[in-house]
Design an enzyme around this catalytic site. Structure first.
Site, PDB file in Angstrom:
ATOM      1  CE  LYS A  75      -2.463  -0.894   3.761  1.00 37.01           C
ATOM      2  NZ  LYS A  75      -1.871  -2.181   4.190  1.00 37.01           N
ATOM      3  NE  ARG A  86      -4.482  -1.205   9.728  1.00 36.62           N
ATOM      4  CZ  ARG A  86      -3.434  -0.548   9.258  1.00 36.62           C
ATOM      5  NH1 ARG A  86      -3.531   0.703   8.908  1.00 36.62           N
ATOM      6  NH2 ARG A  86      -2.281  -1.145   9.143  1.00 36.62           N
ATOM      7  NE  ARG A 139       7.286  -2.470   6.196  1.00 37.10           N
ATOM      8  CZ  ARG A 139       5.990  -2.205   6.131  1.00 37.10           C
ATOM      9  NH1 ARG A 139       5.397  -1.956   4.997  1.00 37.10           N
ATOM     10  NH2 ARG A 139       5.258  -2.227   7.238  1.00 37.10           N
ATOM     11  NE  ARG A 178       5.993  -0.044  10.544  1.00 34.22           N
ATOM     12  CZ  ARG A 178       4.899  -0.011   9.784  1.00 34.22           C
ATOM     13  NH1 ARG A 178       4.928   0.545   8.601  1.00 34.22           N
ATOM     14  NH2 ARG A 178       3.767  -0.518  10.212  1.00 34.22           N
ATOM     15  NE  ARG A 199       1.643  -4.746  11.359  1.00 35.05           N
ATOM     16  CZ  ARG A 199       2.599  -4.406  10.497  1.00 35.05           C
ATOM     17  NH1 ARG A 199       3.794  -4.963  10.583  1.00 35.05           N
ATOM     18  NH2 ARG A 199       2.368  -3.523   9.569  1.00 35.05           N
TER      19      ARG A 199
HETATM   20  P1  AMP Z   1       0.551   0.862   9.068  1.00 33.20           P
HETATM   21  O1  AMP Z   1       1.737   1.728   8.912  1.00 33.20           O
HETATM   22  O2  AMP Z   1      -0.606   1.285   8.196  1.00 33.20           O
HETATM   23  O3  AMP Z   1       0.865  -0.606   8.940  1.00 33.20           O
HETATM   24  O4  AMP Z   1       0.027   1.069  10.581  1.00 33.20           O
HETATM   25  C1  AMP Z   1       0.852   0.739  11.679  1.00 33.20           C
HETATM   26  C2  AMP Z   1      -0.002   0.589  12.917  1.00 33.20           C
HETATM   27  O5  AMP Z   1      -0.677   1.823  13.193  1.00 33.20           O
HETATM   28  C3  AMP Z   1      -1.119  -0.439  12.827  1.00 33.20           C
HETATM   29  O6  AMP Z   1      -0.668  -1.764  13.112  1.00 33.20           O
HETATM   30  C4  AMP Z   1      -2.079   0.081  13.889  1.00 33.20           C
HETATM   31  O7  AMP Z   1      -1.615  -0.209  15.196  1.00 33.20           O
HETATM   32  C5  AMP Z   1      -1.975   1.598  13.702  1.00 33.20           C
HETATM   33  N1  AMP Z   1      -2.959   2.067  12.690  1.00 33.20           N
HETATM   34  C6  AMP Z   1      -2.702   2.660  11.485  1.00 33.20           C
HETATM   35  N2  AMP Z   1      -3.835   2.956  10.842  1.00 33.20           N
HETATM   36  C7  AMP Z   1      -4.849   2.560  11.649  1.00 33.20           C
HETATM   37  C8  AMP Z   1      -6.260   2.570  11.543  1.00 33.20           C
HETATM   38  N3  AMP Z   1      -6.889   3.056  10.440  1.00 33.20           N
HETATM   39  N4  AMP Z   1      -6.984   2.076  12.580  1.00 33.20           N
HETATM   40  C9  AMP Z   1      -6.390   1.605  13.682  1.00 33.20           C
HETATM   41  N5  AMP Z   1      -5.064   1.539  13.845  1.00 33.20           N
HETATM   42  C10 AMP Z   1      -4.289   2.011  12.844  1.00 33.20           C
END
Ligand code: AMP
Length: 216
Positions: A13, A88, A127, A160, A171
């Site tokens: 993404k 999400r 990553r 990360r 996740r």
């Molecule tokens: P990402 O970088 O999109 O993988 O997001 C990293 C982490 O941020 C996720 O595993 C969640 O803990 C939190 N997060 C990001 N976007 C959301 C969302 N829309 N709803 C809830 N938690 C989020």
């Protein structure tokens, strides 16, 4: 152009969002990036979010919806935006639809990227992310010239906390339970554009453009 990018962690993404951002001249709105910045800045919101993020869980909808509402009100989102990592949950999608209605805006599509589970684990565990510019590398498929620094800005590269193998499993479970139903949600609305994310970056990007053109 107003778009939403859906898909499991590691589906690409972020990579596709950057390409779409340049192509359509719209800002990428990544809730994950906004949260990581809040954690780095040590804000109250960041402190609250960190414990969920480190466990690979979702940050509560109320916090996320507020972040998105604020971000979409910014000047640069006036002519369009690309949401990466939001919504999400179905509840977030419903809150988002209310935000759009209030502004009399319509969504142009929800692009769903799909990659097999084994591929996700390989992609995420290798990553590395730049602390400074958010640039992404992979130790095997897209290694930086120097192990520890970003080719583009010279920033430090790090893994990360949530890309470590024990958290990846959590996740994926969260994705299956809470985020996968979003595909059906957007399909019912006639908005879903499904794309095979397992192909190379350029091919996936072309497929996205084709899917959006067909729908227009
Ligand atoms: P990402 O970088 O999109 O993988 O997001 C990293 C982490 O941020 C996720 O595993 C969640 O803990 C939190 N997060 C990001 N976007 C959301 C969302 N829309 N709803 C809830 N938690 C989020």
């Amino acid at each position: 152009m107003r778009l939403v990018l859906l898909g499991p962690p590691g589906a690409g993404k972020g990579t596709q969002a950057k390409l779409l951002q340049d192509h359509f001249h719209i800002p990428q709105v990544s809730t994950g990036d906004i949260l990581r910045q809040a954690v780095a800045d040590g804000t109250a919101r960041g402190k609250q979010a960190k414990e969920y993020m480190d466990r690979g869980e979702l940050v509560p909808d109320s916090v996320i919806n507020e972040i998105v509402e604020e971000r979409l009100a910014a000047e640069d989102c006036r002519t369009g935006f690309l949401l990466d990592g939001f919504p999400r949950t179905v509840a977030q999608a419903e809150a988002f639809e209310t935000m759009l209605e209030r502004r009399s805006l319509v969504l142009d599509g929800a692009v769903s990227l799909w990659v097999p589970r084994e591929e996700v684990v390989v992609r995420l565990s290798g990553r590395r992310t730049c602390r400074q510019c958010g640039g992404m590398y992979h130790v095997q498929f897209n290694p930086p010239a120097n192990d520890l620094t970003c080719d583009r800005c010279g920033g430090d590269l790090y893994q990360r906390a949530d890309d470590r193998e024990d958290t990846i499993e959590a996740r994926m479970e969260v994705y299956d339970k809470q985020s996968a139903p979003l595909r059906e949600h957007f399909r019912e609305k006639g908005m879903l554009r499904e794309v095979d994310g397992a192909k190379g970056t350029d091919e996936v990007f072309e497929q996205i453009l084709t899917a959006l053109r067909k729908a227009a």
